[in-house]
Scaffold this motif. Structure first.
Motif, mmCIF file in Angstrom:
data_model
loop_
_atom_site.group_PDB
_atom_site.id
_atom_site.type_symbol
_atom_site.label_atom_id
_atom_site.label_comp_id
_atom_site.label_asym_id
_atom_site.label_seq_id
_atom_site.Cartn_x
_atom_site.Cartn_y
_atom_site.Cartn_z
ATOM 1 N N TYR A 1 8.574 -17.124 -61.050
ATOM 2 C CA TYR A 1 7.771 -18.246 -60.556
ATOM 3 C C TYR A 1 7.680 -19.336 -61.626
ATOM 4 O O TYR A 1 7.880 -20.518 -61.339
ATOM 5 C CB TYR A 1 6.376 -17.751 -60.175
ATOM 6 N N GLU A 2 7.416 -18.916 -62.858
ATOM 7 C CA GLU A 2 7.293 -19.880 -63.949
ATOM 8 C C GLU A 2 8.618 -20.588 -64.217
ATOM 9 O O GLU A 2 8.651 -21.786 -64.483
ATOM 10 C CB GLU A 2 6.785 -19.178 -65.207
ATOM 11 N N SER A 3 9.727 -19.854 -64.131
ATOM 12 C CA SER A 3 11.044 -20.467 -64.323
ATOM 13 C C SER A 3 11.323 -21.512 -63.253
ATOM 14 O O SER A 3 11.829 -22.596 -63.552
ATOM 15 C CB SER A 3 12.146 -19.403 -64.294
ATOM 16 N N ALA A 4 10.989 -21.185 -62.011
ATOM 17 C CA ALA A 4 11.202 -22.143 -60.923
ATOM 18 C C ALA A 4 10.323 -23.381 -61.109
ATOM 19 O O ALA A 4 10.778 -24.507 -60.904
ATOM 20 C CB ALA A 4 10.931 -21.480 -59.569
ATOM 21 N N CYS A 5 9.069 -23.162 -61.515
ATOM 22 C CA CYS A 5 8.176 -24.303 -61.785
ATOM 23 C C CYS A 5 8.740 -25.169 -62.902
ATOM 24 O O CYS A 5 8.752 -26.411 -62.795
ATOM 25 C CB CYS A 5 6.780 -23.822 -62.181
ATOM 26 N N LEU A 6 9.192 -24.535 -63.958
ATOM 27 C CA LEU A 6 9.736 -25.277 -65.091
ATOM 28 C C LEU A 6 10.969 -26.082 -64.680
ATOM 29 O O LEU A 6 11.070 -27.280 -64.963
ATOM 30 C CB LEU A 6 10.087 -24.323 -66.231
#
Length: 147
Positions: A99-104
């Motif tokens: 999730y954090e990778s996609a947000c980034l």
């Protein structure tokens, strides 16, 4: 299909050879989304592949209509990735790193388009996720990952 698409994307990254390999990688990843439409990591990879294709096409010949179409597909893929990851998280799955990778990735894409308000909105989702973990989630040192 996903692994084939990512392998082609990685090969192109190591030795760029025009837009054809990027188009092929995007087609493979697109086929993978037909077979596994609820894979958030896959949707993130689709968006990344479309981003690379967009940059390659803009370098070659800046066709405005084609660029707009790819931009729409990139945004849709990132939104789908975040939606799938959110649903998985609500179901109790550990997808925080993905999730954090996609947000980034999505936030960086928006900032490169000079959509700073949109980038801040997306990137702030990472901060909220970390804050919720601090309030009662698992030890953050266990979750450290390289994005």
């Amino acid at each position: 299909w996903q692994h084939l698409g990512m392998a082609i994307l990685d090969c192109h990254e190591a030795e760029p050879q025009g837009t054809r390999p990027l188009e092929l990688a995007a087609a493979c990843l697109g086929r993978a989304t037909e077979l596994t439409p609820n894979d958030g990591k896959l949707w993130n990879n689709v968006a990344v592949a479309f981003e690379r294709l967009l940059h390659a096409l803009q370098d070659r010949s800046p066709d405005r209509l084609e660029s707009e179409r790819l931009d729409e597909r990139i945004i849709a893929a990132y939104r789908r990735a975040l939606s799938v990851h959110s649903a998985c998280r609500e179901a109790g799955c550990d997808v925080e790193g993905d999730y954090e990778s996609a947000c980034l990735n999505y936030g960086l894409y928006l900032s490169r388009k000079d959509d700073f308000a949109g980038a801040v909105e997306v990137l702030s989702k990472i901060e909220r996720a970390v804050d919720s973990l601090k309030e009662g989630g698992p030890d953050l040192t266990i979750r450290q990952r390289v994005m």
